[in-house]
Design an enzyme around this catalytic site. Structure first.
Site, PDB file in Angstrom:
ATOM      1  N   HIS A  23      32.068  68.624  49.388  1.00 43.91           N
ATOM      2  CA  HIS A  23      33.119  69.038  50.335  1.00 43.91           C
ATOM      3  C   HIS A  23      34.330  68.110  50.210  1.00 43.91           C
ATOM      4  O   HIS A  23      35.477  68.565  50.208  1.00 43.91           O
ATOM      5  CB  HIS A  23      32.619  68.946  51.780  1.00 43.91           C
ATOM      6  CG  HIS A  23      31.516  69.895  52.146  1.00 43.91           C
ATOM      7  ND1 HIS A  23      30.351  69.481  52.760  1.00 43.91           N
ATOM      8  CD2 HIS A  23      31.401  71.238  52.000  1.00 43.91           C
ATOM      9  CE1 HIS A  23      29.576  70.539  52.986  1.00 43.91           C
ATOM     10  NE2 HIS A  23      30.192  71.621  52.528  1.00 43.91           N
ATOM     11  N   ARG A  96      30.407  76.776  43.721  1.00 44.22           N
ATOM     12  CA  ARG A  96      29.631  75.828  42.905  1.00 44.22           C
ATOM     13  C   ARG A  96      29.075  76.513  41.667  1.00 44.22           C
ATOM     14  O   ARG A  96      29.165  76.010  40.564  1.00 44.22           O
ATOM     15  CB  ARG A  96      28.477  75.238  43.725  1.00 44.22           C
ATOM     16  CG  ARG A  96      28.926  74.280  44.803  1.00 44.22           C
ATOM     17  CD  ARG A  96      27.858  74.018  45.799  1.00 44.22           C
ATOM     18  NE  ARG A  96      27.447  75.256  46.465  1.00 44.22           N
ATOM     19  CZ  ARG A  96      26.623  75.321  47.492  1.00 44.22           C
ATOM     20  NH1 ARG A  96      26.079  74.230  47.967  1.00 44.22           N
ATOM     21  NH2 ARG A  96      26.329  76.468  48.044  1.00 44.22           N
ATOM     22  N   SER A 134      24.552  70.958  51.703  1.00 44.09           N
ATOM     23  CA  SER A 134      24.150  70.241  52.918  1.00 44.09           C
ATOM     24  C   SER A 134      22.670  70.461  53.189  1.00 44.09           C
ATOM     25  O   SER A 134      21.958  69.561  53.643  1.00 44.09           O
ATOM     26  CB  SER A 134      24.967  70.728  54.113  1.00 44.09           C
ATOM     27  OG  SER A 134      26.329  70.452  53.928  1.00 44.09           O
TER      28      SER A 134
END
Ligand code: PNS
Length: 168
Positions: A23, A96, A134
């Site tokens: 991030h 990603r 995350s």
């Protein structure tokens, strides 16, 4: 105001539970291409987050100080409504891998349908961060694995503290 003088505001939305180096890389790169970047934390109780919205905002604030044009906010409701309220004309998202694309594509088209004046712009994640999520960070941290270099040091410390307390 001539178009050349209008400032370009982008929203970088997400759950950020917690913020990762992936991030942060996106924030660093995004902040260089817009005038103002608003990192927007979704207030979404249904995801059963590890950190409260206030904690997530605080963790982000601790690591974006070096970027003067980055601000942090939280939102609920429709992202495009929040973006419009902030005067943003761009939604920034990171991609990603190909697996991210399908959902991102759906969200971008839905958001465009809802608010055609706001463009979604994708930045590819830095290659060294393209495997980070995350969710995985939390899983590894909860099982005592090293997340060093994957999240900022302050986030690593908070994760360790959180899981030490949970395990106690
Ligand atoms: O970090 P995440 O969980 O991938 O972020 C998802 C997010 C916050 C971008 C998305 O869930 C969102 O925009 N939610 C707000 C509600 C909304 O506007 N939904 C319709 C748009 S598809």
């Amino acid at each position: 105001m001539p178009a050349s003088q209008a400032s370009l505001v982008a929203i970088y939305p997400g759950s950020f539970d917690p913020i990762t180096n992936g991030h942060l890389d996106l924030i660093a790169r995004g902040s260089r291409i817009v005038d103002r970047l608003v990192v927007a934390v979704l207030r979404n109780q249904s995801k059963n987050p590890l950190f409260s919205v206030e904690e997530r905002v605080e963790l982000i604030a601790g690591v974006v100080k070096e970027f003067p044009n980055v601000e942090i906010a939280s939102f609920d409701g429709l992202l495009v409504d929040f973006a419009a309220a902030k005067g943003a004309s761009m939604i920034l998202r990171g991609i990603r891998a190909v697996s991210d694309y399908e959902l991102e594509w759906q969200m971008a088209l839905m958001n465009r349908r809802l608010q055609p004046s706001i463009e979604t712009v994708f930045l590819t994640a830095g290659e060294e961060y393209s495997f980070i999520s995350s969710k995985l960070v939390k899983e590894v941290a909860s099982l005592g694995g090293s997340i060093s270099g994957i999240v900022p040091a302050s986030v690593e410390a908070r994760l360790k503290e959180r899981f030490a307390r949970k395990g106690a």
